[in-house]
Design a protein around this motif. Structure first.
Motif, PDB file in Angstrom:
ATOM      1  N   SER A  21      35.043  13.660  76.259  1.00 54.30           N
ATOM      2  CA  SER A  21      36.493  13.746  76.488  1.00 54.30           C
ATOM      3  C   SER A  21      37.269  13.271  75.267  1.00 54.30           C
ATOM      4  CB  SER A  21      36.870  12.877  77.684  1.00 54.30           C
ATOM      5  OG  SER A  21      36.109  13.225  78.801  1.00 54.30           O
ATOM      6  N   ASP A  22      38.557  13.653  75.229  1.00 54.41           N
ATOM      7  CA  ASP A  22      39.443  13.184  74.162  1.00 54.41           C
ATOM      8  C   ASP A  22      40.175  11.930  74.620  1.00 54.41           C
ATOM      9  OD1 ASP A  22      38.855  15.185  72.310  1.00 54.41           O
ATOM     10  OD2 ASP A  22      40.308  16.557  73.212  1.00 54.41           O
ATOM     11  N   PHE A  23      40.333  10.992  73.691  1.00 52.54           N
ATOM     12  CA  PHE A  23      41.034   9.740  73.961  1.00 52.54           C
ATOM     13  C   PHE A  23      42.075   9.527  72.870  1.00 52.54           C
ATOM     14  CE2 PHE A  23      36.739   9.350  75.557  1.00 52.54           C
ATOM     15  CZ  PHE A  23      36.892   8.751  76.794  1.00 52.54           C
ATOM     16  N   ASP A  24      43.299   9.207  73.264  1.00 52.02           N
ATOM     17  CA  ASP A  24      44.356   8.903  72.308  1.00 52.02           C
ATOM     18  C   ASP A  24      44.859   7.490  72.540  1.00 52.02           C
ATOM     19  OD1 ASP A  24      44.394  11.487  71.200  1.00 52.02           O
ATOM     20  OD2 ASP A  24      45.802  12.206  72.720  1.00 52.02           O
ATOM     21  N   LEU A  25      45.085   6.747  71.458  1.00 54.74           N
ATOM     22  CA  LEU A  25      45.734   5.448  71.544  1.00 54.74           C
ATOM     23  C   LEU A  25      47.179   5.630  71.101  1.00 54.74           C
ATOM     24  CD1 LEU A  25      42.984   3.121  70.074  1.00 54.74           C
ATOM     25  CD2 LEU A  25      43.803   3.181  72.415  1.00 54.74           C
ATOM     26  N   VAL A  26      48.118   5.128  71.898  1.00 51.67           N
ATOM     27  CA  VAL A  26      49.533   5.295  71.607  1.00 51.67           C
ATOM     28  C   VAL A  26      50.160   3.916  71.420  1.00 51.67           C
ATOM     29  CG1 VAL A  26      51.722   6.231  72.429  1.00 51.67           C
ATOM     30  CG2 VAL A  26      49.579   7.371  73.031  1.00 51.67           C
ATOM     31  N   SER A  27      50.714   3.703  70.230  1.00 50.12           N
ATOM     32  CA  SER A  27      51.408   2.453  69.922  1.00 50.12           C
ATOM     33  C   SER A  27      52.742   2.823  69.285  1.00 50.12           C
ATOM     34  CB  SER A  27      50.559   1.609  68.974  1.00 50.12           C
ATOM     35  OG  SER A  27      51.243   0.424  68.624  1.00 50.12           O
ATOM     36  N   GLY A  28      53.818   2.668  70.053  1.00 45.39           N
ATOM     37  CA  GLY A  28      55.131   3.085  69.562  1.00 45.39           C
ATOM     38  C   GLY A  28      55.150   4.583  69.348  1.00 45.39           C
ATOM     39  N   ARG A  29      55.439   5.017  68.115  1.00 49.06           N
ATOM     40  CA  ARG A  29      55.477   6.457  67.846  1.00 49.06           C
ATOM     41  C   ARG A  29      54.179   6.966  67.235  1.00 49.06           C
ATOM     42  NH1 ARG A  29      58.141   7.530  62.347  1.00 49.06           N
ATOM     43  NH2 ARG A  29      57.770   5.566  61.298  1.00 49.06           N
ATOM     44  N   TYR A  30      53.187   6.094  67.104  1.00 52.21           N
ATOM     45  CA  TYR A  30      51.906   6.485  66.511  1.00 52.21           C
ATOM     46  C   TYR A  30      50.911   6.888  67.593  1.00 52.21           C
ATOM     47  CZ  TYR A  30      53.812   4.252  62.388  1.00 52.21           C
ATOM     48  OH  TYR A  30      54.613   3.923  61.333  1.00 52.21           O
ATOM     49  N   VAL A  31      50.225   8.002  67.366  1.00 53.92           N
ATOM     50  CA  VAL A  31      49.166   8.461  68.268  1.00 53.92           C
ATOM     51  C   VAL A  31      47.903   8.608  67.419  1.00 53.92           C
ATOM     52  CG1 VAL A  31      48.387  10.268  69.838  1.00 53.92           C
ATOM     53  CG2 VAL A  31      50.815   9.679  69.723  1.00 53.92           C
ATOM     54  N   ILE A  32      46.867   7.885  67.810  1.00 54.85           N
ATOM     55  CA  ILE A  32      45.624   7.811  67.029  1.00 54.85           C
ATOM     56  C   ILE A  32      44.457   8.267  67.902  1.00 54.85           C
ATOM     57  CG2 ILE A  32      44.059   6.207  65.836  1.00 54.85           C
ATOM     58  CD1 ILE A  32      46.702   6.413  64.414  1.00 54.85           C
ATOM     59  N   ASP A  33      43.499   8.957  67.308  1.00 54.77           N
ATOM     60  CA  ASP A  33      42.256   9.303  68.001  1.00 54.77           C
ATOM     61  C   ASP A  33      41.495   8.006  68.263  1.00 54.77           C
ATOM     62  OD1 ASP A  33      39.830  10.218  68.900  1.00 54.77           O
ATOM     63  OD2 ASP A  33      39.366  11.405  67.112  1.00 54.77           O
ATOM     64  N   ALA A  34      41.198   7.720  69.538  1.00 52.18           N
ATOM     65  CA  ALA A  34      40.553   6.454  69.900  1.00 52.18           C
ATOM     66  C   ALA A  34      39.121   6.359  69.396  1.00 52.18           C
ATOM     67  CB  ALA A  34      40.589   6.270  71.415  1.00 52.18           C
ATOM     68  N   LYS A  35      38.552   7.469  68.914  1.00 57.08           N
ATOM     69  CA  LYS A  35      37.184   7.424  68.384  1.00 57.08           C
ATOM     70  C   LYS A  35      37.182   7.135  66.882  1.00 57.08           C
ATOM     71  CE  LYS A  35      35.450  10.513  71.947  1.00 57.08           C
ATOM     72  NZ  LYS A  35      34.808  11.778  72.258  1.00 57.08           N
ATOM     73  N   SER A  36      38.366   6.921  66.303  1.00 54.82           N
ATOM     74  CA  SER A  36      38.501   6.666  64.869  1.00 54.82           C
ATOM     75  C   SER A  36      38.723   5.179  64.615  1.00 54.82           C
ATOM     76  CB  SER A  36      39.688   7.460  64.306  1.00 54.82           C
ATOM     77  OG  SER A  36      40.029   6.974  63.030  1.00 54.82           O
ATOM     78  N   ILE A  37      37.695   4.521  64.101  1.00 54.61           N
ATOM     79  CA  ILE A  37      37.789   3.079  63.854  1.00 54.61           C
ATOM     80  C   ILE A  37      38.865   2.773  62.810  1.00 54.61           C
ATOM     81  CG2 ILE A  37      36.200   2.410  62.004  1.00 54.61           C
ATOM     82  CD1 ILE A  37      34.755   0.703  64.106  1.00 54.61           C
ATOM     83  N   MET A  38      38.971   3.612  61.781  1.00 51.68           N
ATOM     84  CA  MET A  38      39.986   3.390  60.750  1.00 51.68           C
ATOM     85  C   MET A  38      41.389   3.593  61.331  1.00 51.68           C
ATOM     86  SD  MET A  38      38.462   2.405  58.101  1.00 51.68           S
ATOM     87  CE  MET A  38      39.666   2.549  56.809  1.00 51.68           C
ATOM     88  N   GLY A  39      41.539   4.576  62.190  1.00 52.71           N
ATOM     89  CA  GLY A  39      42.825   4.807  62.829  1.00 52.71           C
ATOM     90  C   GLY A  39      43.260   3.633  63.679  1.00 52.71           C
ATOM     91  N   ILE A  40      42.319   3.068  64.435  1.00 49.96           N
ATOM     92  CA  ILE A  40      42.639   1.933  65.300  1.00 49.96           C
ATOM     93  C   ILE A  40      43.123   0.744  64.465  1.00 49.96           C
ATOM     94  CG2 ILE A  40      41.686   0.220  66.891  1.00 49.96           C
ATOM     95  CD1 ILE A  40      39.848   2.463  67.957  1.00 49.96           C
ATOM     96  N   PHE A  41      42.472   0.501  63.327  1.00 49.65           N
ATOM     97  CA  PHE A  41      42.868  -0.636  62.507  1.00 49.65           C
ATOM     98  C   PHE A  41      44.225  -0.433  61.835  1.00 49.65           C
ATOM     99  CE2 PHE A  41      38.280  -1.916  62.498  1.00 49.65           C
ATOM    100  CZ  PHE A  41      38.488  -3.131  63.136  1.00 49.65           C
ATOM    101  N   SER A  42      44.759   0.791  61.873  1.00 52.60           N
ATOM    102  CA  SER A  42      46.092   1.023  61.321  1.00 52.60           C
ATOM    103  C   SER A  42      47.189   0.665  62.328  1.00 52.60           C
ATOM    104  CB  SER A  42      46.242   2.477  60.878  1.00 52.60           C
ATOM    105  OG  SER A  42      46.334   3.329  62.003  1.00 52.60           O
ATOM    106  N   LEU A  43      46.800   0.355  63.571  1.00 53.23           N
ATOM    107  CA  LEU A  43      47.770   0.010  64.611  1.00 53.23           C
ATOM    108  C   LEU A  43      48.000  -1.499  64.667  1.00 53.23           C
ATOM    109  CD1 LEU A  43      46.416   2.230  67.536  1.00 53.23           C
ATOM    110  CD2 LEU A  43      48.356   2.724  66.040  1.00 53.23           C
TER     111      LEU A  43
END
Length: 76
Positions: free
Chosen positions: A26-48
């Protein structure tokens, strides 16, 4: 789609979370304010901003109960 709030307040938690969500197709998105990040991306998560809870959008039809059971340690 199901949305839950999660907390990823340590590096170990982030690594474990990415390993857990990567087990599913399945697809997972992390949403923080106006940012939407792929939850399977470790680098993306650390940008939040991980100091406060983040919304997790789960894009799955059948596996939602299994996914929520596995993600229980992170859910706020």
């Amino acid at each position: 789609m199901k949305t839950v709030q999660i907390s990823l307040n340590s590096i170990d938690k982030v690594k474990a979370f990415v390993n857990d969500v990567s087990k599913f197709d399945s697809d997972f998105d992390l949403v923080s304010g106006r940012y939407v990040i792929d939850a399977k991306s470790i680098m993306g998560i650390f940008s939040l901003d991980l100091s406060k809870p983040i919304d997790l959008n789960i894009h799955s039809e059948g596996d939602v109960d299994k996914i929520l059971e596995l993600l229980k340690p992170y859910i706020v």
